[in-house]
Design a protein around this motif. Sequence first.
Motif, PDB file in Angstrom:
ATOM      1  N   ARG A 126      15.122  28.071 -42.283  1.00 43.54           N
ATOM      2  CA  ARG A 126      14.848  27.046 -43.296  1.00 43.54           C
ATOM      3  C   ARG A 126      15.779  27.169 -44.486  1.00 43.54           C
ATOM      4  O   ARG A 126      16.161  26.170 -45.104  1.00 43.54           O
ATOM      5  CB  ARG A 126      13.393  27.145 -43.762  1.00 43.54           C
ATOM      6  CG  ARG A 126      12.361  26.834 -42.690  1.00 43.54           C
ATOM      7  CD  ARG A 126      12.463  25.407 -42.198  1.00 43.54           C
ATOM      8  NE  ARG A 126      11.416  25.101 -41.214  1.00 43.54           N
ATOM      9  CZ  ARG A 126      11.348  23.949 -40.550  1.00 43.54           C
ATOM     10  NH1 ARG A 126      12.256  22.999 -40.741  1.00 43.54           N
ATOM     11  NH2 ARG A 126      10.375  23.738 -39.673  1.00 43.54           N
ATOM     12  N   ALA A 127      16.188  28.398 -44.806  1.00 41.13           N
ATOM     13  CA  ALA A 127      17.067  28.606 -45.963  1.00 41.13           C
ATOM     14  C   ALA A 127      18.513  28.237 -45.661  1.00 41.13           C
ATOM     15  O   ALA A 127      19.216  27.679 -46.525  1.00 41.13           O
ATOM     16  CB  ALA A 127      16.980  30.066 -46.421  1.00 41.13           C
ATOM     17  N   GLU A 128      18.971  28.527 -44.430  1.00 43.57           N
ATOM     18  CA  GLU A 128      20.389  28.362 -44.116  1.00 43.57           C
ATOM     19  C   GLU A 128      20.678  27.177 -43.196  1.00 43.57           C
ATOM     20  O   GLU A 128      21.819  26.706 -43.127  1.00 43.57           O
ATOM     21  CB  GLU A 128      20.930  29.635 -43.463  1.00 43.57           C
ATOM     22  CG  GLU A 128      20.815  30.868 -44.352  1.00 43.57           C
ATOM     23  CD  GLU A 128      21.336  32.129 -43.680  1.00 43.57           C
ATOM     24  OE1 GLU A 128      21.959  32.009 -42.597  1.00 43.57           O
ATOM     25  OE2 GLU A 128      21.112  33.237 -44.223  1.00 43.57           O
ATOM     26  N   THR A 148      13.795  14.404 -38.085  1.00 38.73           N
ATOM     27  CA  THR A 148      15.204  14.770 -38.208  1.00 38.73           C
ATOM     28  C   THR A 148      15.514  15.908 -37.242  1.00 38.73           C
ATOM     29  O   THR A 148      14.650  16.326 -36.465  1.00 38.73           O
ATOM     30  CB  THR A 148      15.514  15.230 -39.649  1.00 38.73           C
ATOM     31  OG1 THR A 148      14.688  16.354 -39.966  1.00 38.73           O
ATOM     32  CG2 THR A 148      15.246  14.103 -40.651  1.00 38.73           C
ATOM     33  N   VAL A 149      16.733  16.412 -37.296  1.00 41.23           N
ATOM     34  CA  VAL A 149      17.104  17.619 -36.552  1.00 41.23           C
ATOM     35  C   VAL A 149      17.650  18.640 -37.541  1.00 41.23           C
ATOM     36  O   VAL A 149      17.994  18.309 -38.683  1.00 41.23           O
ATOM     37  CB  VAL A 149      18.149  17.327 -35.450  1.00 41.23           C
ATOM     38  CG1 VAL A 149      17.563  16.425 -34.372  1.00 41.23           C
ATOM     39  CG2 VAL A 149      19.427  16.710 -36.044  1.00 41.23           C
ATOM     40  N   LEU A 150      17.739  19.882 -37.090  1.00 38.21           N
ATOM     41  CA  LEU A 150      18.197  20.976 -37.938  1.00 38.21           C
ATOM     42  C   LEU A 150      19.348  21.685 -37.235  1.00 38.21           C
ATOM     43  O   LEU A 150      19.209  22.108 -36.083  1.00 38.21           O
ATOM     44  CB  LEU A 150      17.042  21.961 -38.185  1.00 38.21           C
ATOM     45  CG  LEU A 150      17.294  23.107 -39.157  1.00 38.21           C
ATOM     46  CD1 LEU A 150      17.429  22.571 -40.579  1.00 38.21           C
ATOM     47  CD2 LEU A 150      16.150  24.118 -39.094  1.00 38.21           C
ATOM     48  N   VAL A 151      20.472  21.799 -37.905  1.00 35.17           N
ATOM     49  CA  VAL A 151      21.617  22.508 -37.350  1.00 35.17           C
ATOM     50  C   VAL A 151      21.501  23.990 -37.721  1.00 35.17           C
ATOM     51  O   VAL A 151      21.552  24.357 -38.899  1.00 35.17           O
ATOM     52  CB  VAL A 151      22.940  21.917 -37.875  1.00 35.17           C
ATOM     53  CG1 VAL A 151      24.127  22.779 -37.434  1.00 35.17           C
ATOM     54  CG2 VAL A 151      23.121  20.494 -37.367  1.00 35.17           C
ATOM     55  N   TYR A 152      21.302  24.817 -36.709  1.00 33.96           N
ATOM     56  CA  TYR A 152      21.146  26.265 -36.884  1.00 33.96           C
ATOM     57  C   TYR A 152      21.513  26.903 -35.553  1.00 33.96           C
ATOM     58  O   TYR A 152      20.888  26.643 -34.535  1.00 33.96           O
ATOM     59  CB  TYR A 152      19.706  26.596 -37.275  1.00 33.96           C
ATOM     60  CG  TYR A 152      19.468  28.031 -37.705  1.00 33.96           C
ATOM     61  CD1 TYR A 152      20.051  28.545 -38.856  1.00 33.96           C
ATOM     62  CD2 TYR A 152      18.624  28.866 -36.965  1.00 33.96           C
ATOM     63  CE1 TYR A 152      19.814  29.847 -39.260  1.00 33.96           C
ATOM     64  CE2 TYR A 152      18.377  30.168 -37.366  1.00 33.96           C
ATOM     65  CZ  TYR A 152      18.978  30.658 -38.515  1.00 33.96           C
ATOM     66  OH  TYR A 152      18.743  31.953 -38.915  1.00 33.96           O
ATOM     67  N   CYS A 193      32.418  16.489 -32.641  1.00 34.12           N
ATOM     68  CA  CYS A 193      32.615  17.302 -33.834  1.00 34.12           C
ATOM     69  C   CYS A 193      31.248  17.792 -34.288  1.00 34.12           C
ATOM     70  O   CYS A 193      30.410  16.996 -34.732  1.00 34.12           O
ATOM     71  CB  CYS A 193      33.263  16.485 -34.949  1.00 34.12           C
ATOM     72  SG  CYS A 193      34.883  15.810 -34.533  1.00 34.12           S
ATOM     73  N   SER A 194      31.027  19.089 -34.171  1.00 39.60           N
ATOM     74  CA  SER A 194      29.748  19.677 -34.520  1.00 39.60           C
ATOM     75  C   SER A 194      29.986  20.809 -35.506  1.00 39.60           C
ATOM     76  O   SER A 194      31.093  20.982 -36.026  1.00 39.60           O
ATOM     77  CB  SER A 194      29.032  20.172 -33.246  1.00 39.60           C
ATOM     78  OG  SER A 194      27.754  20.654 -33.538  1.00 39.60           O
ATOM     79  N   MET A 195      28.945  21.597 -35.757  1.00 36.76           N
ATOM     80  CA  MET A 195      29.059  22.660 -36.762  1.00 36.76           C
ATOM     81  C   MET A 195      27.970  23.685 -36.519  1.00 36.76           C
ATOM     82  O   MET A 195      26.978  23.433 -35.826  1.00 36.76           O
ATOM     83  CB  MET A 195      28.938  22.085 -38.170  1.00 36.76           C
ATOM     84  CG  MET A 195      27.566  21.487 -38.467  1.00 36.76           C
ATOM     85  SD  MET A 195      27.560  20.331 -39.836  1.00 36.76           S
ATOM     86  CE  MET A 195      28.465  18.943 -39.130  1.00 36.76           C
ATOM     87  N   ARG A 196      28.139  24.845 -37.124  1.00 35.85           N
ATOM     88  CA  ARG A 196      27.111  25.872 -37.141  1.00 35.85           C
ATOM     89  C   ARG A 196      26.624  26.124 -38.566  1.00 35.85           C
ATOM     90  O   ARG A 196      25.527  26.616 -38.782  1.00 35.85           O
ATOM     91  CB  ARG A 196      27.628  27.167 -36.530  1.00 35.85           C
ATOM     92  CG  ARG A 196      27.926  27.065 -35.039  1.00 35.85           C
ATOM     93  CD  ARG A 196      26.657  26.800 -34.235  1.00 35.85           C
ATOM     94  NE  ARG A 196      26.957  26.548 -32.818  1.00 35.85           N
ATOM     95  CZ  ARG A 196      27.131  25.347 -32.295  1.00 35.85           C
ATOM     96  NH1 ARG A 196      27.013  24.267 -33.064  1.00 35.85           N
ATOM     97  NH2 ARG A 196      27.393  25.200 -31.013  1.00 35.85           N
ATOM     98  N   SER A 197      27.487  25.825 -39.544  1.00 35.28           N
ATOM     99  CA  SER A 197      27.140  25.983 -40.952  1.00 35.28           C
ATOM    100  C   SER A 197      28.110  25.131 -41.761  1.00 35.28           C
ATOM    101  O   SER A 197      28.945  24.410 -41.190  1.00 35.28           O
ATOM    102  CB  SER A 197      27.247  27.452 -41.380  1.00 35.28           C
ATOM    103  OG  SER A 197      28.602  27.872 -41.398  1.00 35.28           O
ATOM    104  N   ALA A 198      28.028  25.235 -43.080  1.00 34.03           N
ATOM    105  CA  ALA A 198      28.928  24.468 -43.942  1.00 34.03           C
ATOM    106  C   ALA A 198      30.351  25.013 -43.909  1.00 34.03           C
ATOM    107  O   ALA A 198      31.286  24.359 -44.408  1.00 34.03           O
ATOM    108  CB  ALA A 198      28.401  24.479 -45.376  1.00 34.03           C
TER     109      ALA A 198
END
Length: 393
Positions: free
Chosen positions: A69-71, A99-103, A214-219
């Motif tokens: 939840r924090a990251e 929604t979805v959560l990217v983690y 194009c995806s991601m794991r964090s900022a």
Amino acid sequence: MKTLRTQVLIVGAGPAGLLLGQLLHRAGLDTVIVERQSDEHVLSRIRAGVLEQGTADLMDEAGVGQRMRAEGLVHDGFELAVGGVRHRIDLRALAGGRTVLVYGQTEVTRDLMSARSAAGLITLYEAADVRIDGFDTSTPRAHCIVRGEPMEITADFIAGCDGFHGVCRASVPAGAIQLYEKVYPFGWLGLLSDTPPVSEELIYSRHARGFSLCSMRSATRSRYYLQVPSTERVEDWSDDRFWDELRARLDPEAAGSLVTGPSLEKSVAPLRSFVAEPMRFGRLFLAGDAAHIVPPTGAKGLNLAASDVRYLSQALIEHYLEGSDAGLDHYSARCLARVWKAERFSWWLTSLMHNFDQEPAFQAKLQAAELDYVLASDAAQRALAENYVGLPL
């Protein structure tokens, strides 16, 4: 020979097995997890990172959601890029606020590993020659070798969370199981890099040169994918070649803002749809990739494993705490009803966004018409969003 006794033996220490173990532990049930790889190897696996709201909620229920939840990055939507133009799918508006959560899956696994270690629960890593038997009796068991010592583990139930190539499904007699499979003629070449994502939301791009994501794991960490032939070798793709090809498949704005850098990992993943029926065999229950595989296009693999675990944990808790076997008896049917809907969605989105060069021109026209309809229809986009955030459990 060393012997152990537990209530639930879990084969596989990936996110499915660890999440099941954590949920059962919080209900006061005893588990042992057996994993053929080392803990370092399990954590080194680069996998998906888009969590449905139901999966994120289950992490909270398991008591391991704080860091997530924090990251984690909440995503209200994503974009489809077609013909150099991006079209946003507003998940929050179209899917009733969901929604979805990217983690990253690696982080999910790390959180679950840490919780299990802190609780002092038994996880046997680097277990060699794992075999299971007796799951058609009241005393299923596993045999393995841990640090050179033979072991026998007896249990009330076995949860097969050991993936597509694991021992659990392979131990089922051929006549007792039905397999359904579709293998796609292409794969995904993935690259992970410590670079800022090209966009705040995921971009699924359809292009004449092939699909890209194009995806991601964090900022600060990005994950990119290219559609490539299934015969492609990762050794033939330098970082420069990957970045050049990705840039060529993106819309002008994304191509212009793409930040490149050295790869942390590159791999080619084949695409397949796979389902094994049923998912229960006596006292053996399959969960996650041991029972089903989806193309990664719809981000359903980890989420389907989580929904299996939800159903199985509830059923086992009901068995021990309430004396009811209704959940166990209905486990396979409940899971498969959701599995096949996710298989349909992943197949549909894959078919919509990828190039199928071997298909006749008529099929290509139908694909173009379907894509045009989705981009122009609120109803079609609502169905897309509803499936993307995850159908109700």
